[in-house]
Design a protein around this motif. Structure first.
Motif, short mmCIF file in Angstrom:
data_model
loop_
_atom_site.label_atom_id
_atom_site.label_comp_id
_atom_site.label_asym_id
_atom_site.label_seq_id
_atom_site.Cartn_x
_atom_site.Cartn_y
_atom_site.Cartn_z
N THR A 102 49.11 -20.69 -0.16
CA THR A 102 48.18 -21.65 -0.85
C THR A 102 47.91 -22.57 0.29
O THR A 102 48.12 -22.85 1.12
CB THR A 102 49.17 -22.75 -1.66
OG1 THR A 102 49.55 -21.85 -2.65
CG2 THR A 102 48.44 -24.27 -2.19
N GLU B 153 42.71 -20.32 -13.63
CA GLU B 153 43.96 -19.07 -12.68
C GLU B 153 43.12 -17.68 -13.56
O GLU B 153 43.13 -17.62 -14.85
CB GLU B 153 45.29 -19.64 -12.75
CG GLU B 153 46.35 -18.37 -11.91
CD GLU B 153 48.06 -18.44 -11.61
OE1 GLU B 153 48.00 -19.59 -10.24
OE2 GLU B 153 48.34 -18.70 -13.13
N LYS C 75 45.58 -28.87 -4.16
CA LYS C 75 44.65 -27.65 -3.54
C LYS C 75 43.57 -27.22 -3.62
O LYS C 75 43.32 -27.82 -4.48
CB LYS C 75 45.93 -26.46 -3.91
CG LYS C 75 45.47 -26.03 -5.27
CD LYS C 75 46.43 -24.66 -5.34
CE LYS C 75 46.36 -24.60 -7.10
NZ LYS C 75 47.14 -23.86 -7.35
N SER D 99 52.88 -21.10 2.31
CA SER D 99 53.07 -19.50 2.12
C SER D 99 54.54 -18.85 2.05
O SER D 99 55.79 -19.90 2.12
CB SER D 99 52.20 -18.69 3.32
OG SER D 99 52.81 -19.01 4.28
N SER E 196 48.69 -25.29 4.64
CA SER E 196 48.17 -24.24 3.56
C SER E 196 50.29 -24.28 3.95
O SER E 196 51.10 -24.85 4.80
CB SER E 196 47.75 -23.24 3.89
OG SER E 196 48.42 -22.47 5.39
N THR F 4 53.41 -15.51 -2.18
CA THR F 4 52.23 -16.49 -2.43
C THR F 4 51.19 -16.92 -1.46
O THR F 4 52.22 -17.11 -0.20
CB THR F 4 52.33 -17.60 -3.72
OG1 THR F 4 53.09 -18.33 -2.55
CG2 THR F 4 52.81 -17.03 -4.93
N TRP G 83 42.77 -23.30 -3.50
CA TRP G 83 43.00 -22.28 -3.73
C TRP G 83 43.84 -21.82 -3.99
O TRP G 83 44.59 -21.70 -2.49
CB TRP G 83 41.72 -21.28 -3.26
CG TRP G 83 41.60 -21.09 -2.06
CD1 TRP G 83 40.83 -21.86 -0.91
CD2 TRP G 83 42.05 -19.85 -1.21
NE1 TRP G 83 41.17 -21.45 0.00
CE2 TRP G 83 41.98 -20.32 -0.19
CE3 TRP G 83 43.13 -18.86 -1.60
CZ2 TRP G 83 42.08 -18.80 1.55
CZ3 TRP G 83 43.24 -18.06 -0.39
CH2 TRP G 83 42.79 -18.32 0.80
N ASN G 84 44.93 -21.10 -4.13
CA ASN G 84 46.27 -19.85 -4.47
C ASN G 84 45.99 -18.57 -4.55
O ASN G 84 44.90 -18.61 -5.10
CB ASN G 84 46.76 -20.87 -4.78
CG ASN G 84 47.04 -20.69 -6.36
OD1 ASN G 84 46.41 -21.24 -6.58
ND2 ASN G 84 47.48 -19.62 -6.89
#
Length: 251
Positions: free
Chosen positions: A45, A210, A238, A56, A54, A43, A240-241
């Protein structure tokens, strides 16, 4: 002649039934699917795009069937936090979970269940975890149709019970609404709408949509991609992801 009529009637009754039995693959998508599985989930984010913050990582999720209604699981994240000031990598907070479910029939109908998780403060850096032991009970109900469509609604409460006193307490509620379509041709699409409410800060909330699309590579292996974004609210967790996943079923 009567035998032929009887055979035709029986075929008309049994063939649709068999089609229903063979229609539905198991994707590991429905919350009432009780399958031993291993999922690898990378992932990314973007917490604050403008500030360059961010996270990850890759999470390994293993769930093991206990009996037709119960399973247990463990989720182990390897994470990286990045900002303009500092970047760190390491182990995140490990999640232990147990699930109980009452599946709907193969012809569709209502299903429901409950989930209990404990999040352990195993992170190797404070930026990779919450520093608190947390519990997360949740309940859900769903309704499915033989066409492959199902919809589900669930509520989850996450609260810290002890840990680092210098870290913020956690008391978060989450409502999840899901609408999904499971195709006969080994693919699926689903939409989730999450509503978060922070009970430690009055009035703090967030709405996160989502979307996910996935497919079966074969009867026991699936892959998917999903993406979400902050849509509304004053709790901007956040920007986006995006994530991808590889799921091995029936281990």
């Amino acid at each position: 002649m009567k035998k032929w009529i009887l055979a035709v009637v029986l075929a008309g009754v049994l063939l649709p039934a068999n089609a229903q039995l063979q229609r539905k693959y198991q994707y590991g998508v429905e919350p009432t699917e009780n399958i031993t599985s291993l999922e690898i989930n990378p992932t990314f984010t973007a917490i604050d795009d403008s500030a360059g913050i961010s996270t990850s990582g890759v999470t390994a999720k293993m769930y093991k069937v206990i009996d037709p209604n119960w399973n247990w699981g463990v989720e182990v994240p390897l994470s990286r936090y990045e900002s303009r000031e500092k970047s760190v990598s390491g182990l995140g907070d490990i999640t232990l979970a147990v699930n109980w479910m009452k599946p709907e029939s193969i012809q569709g109908g209502f299903g429901y269940g409950a989930h209990m998780e404990m999040i352990m403060p195993t992170a190797t850096d404070k930026r990779l975890g919450a520093g608190q032991v947390q519990v997360g009970p949740s309940v859900f109900a769903l309704y499915s149709w033989p066409s492959g469509i199902f919809t589900a609604l669930g509520y989850k409460q996450v609260a810290s019970i002890f840990g680092d006193h210098a870290r913020d307490d956690i008391n978060m509620g989450r409502i999840r609404y899901n609408l999904s379509y499971l195709s006969e041709n080994k693919w699926w699409v689903q939409a989730n709408l999450y509503y978060y409410h922070d009970f430690t800060s009055s009035g703090k909330m967030e709405l996160v949509p989502e979307f996910e699309v996935g497919t079966l590579i074969n009867d026991g292996t699936a892959m998917f991609v999903n993406a979400g974004t902050h849509a509304a609210g004053n709790m901007d967790s956040k920007d986006w992801n995006i994530g991808i996943g590889f799921r091995i079923l029936y281990l």
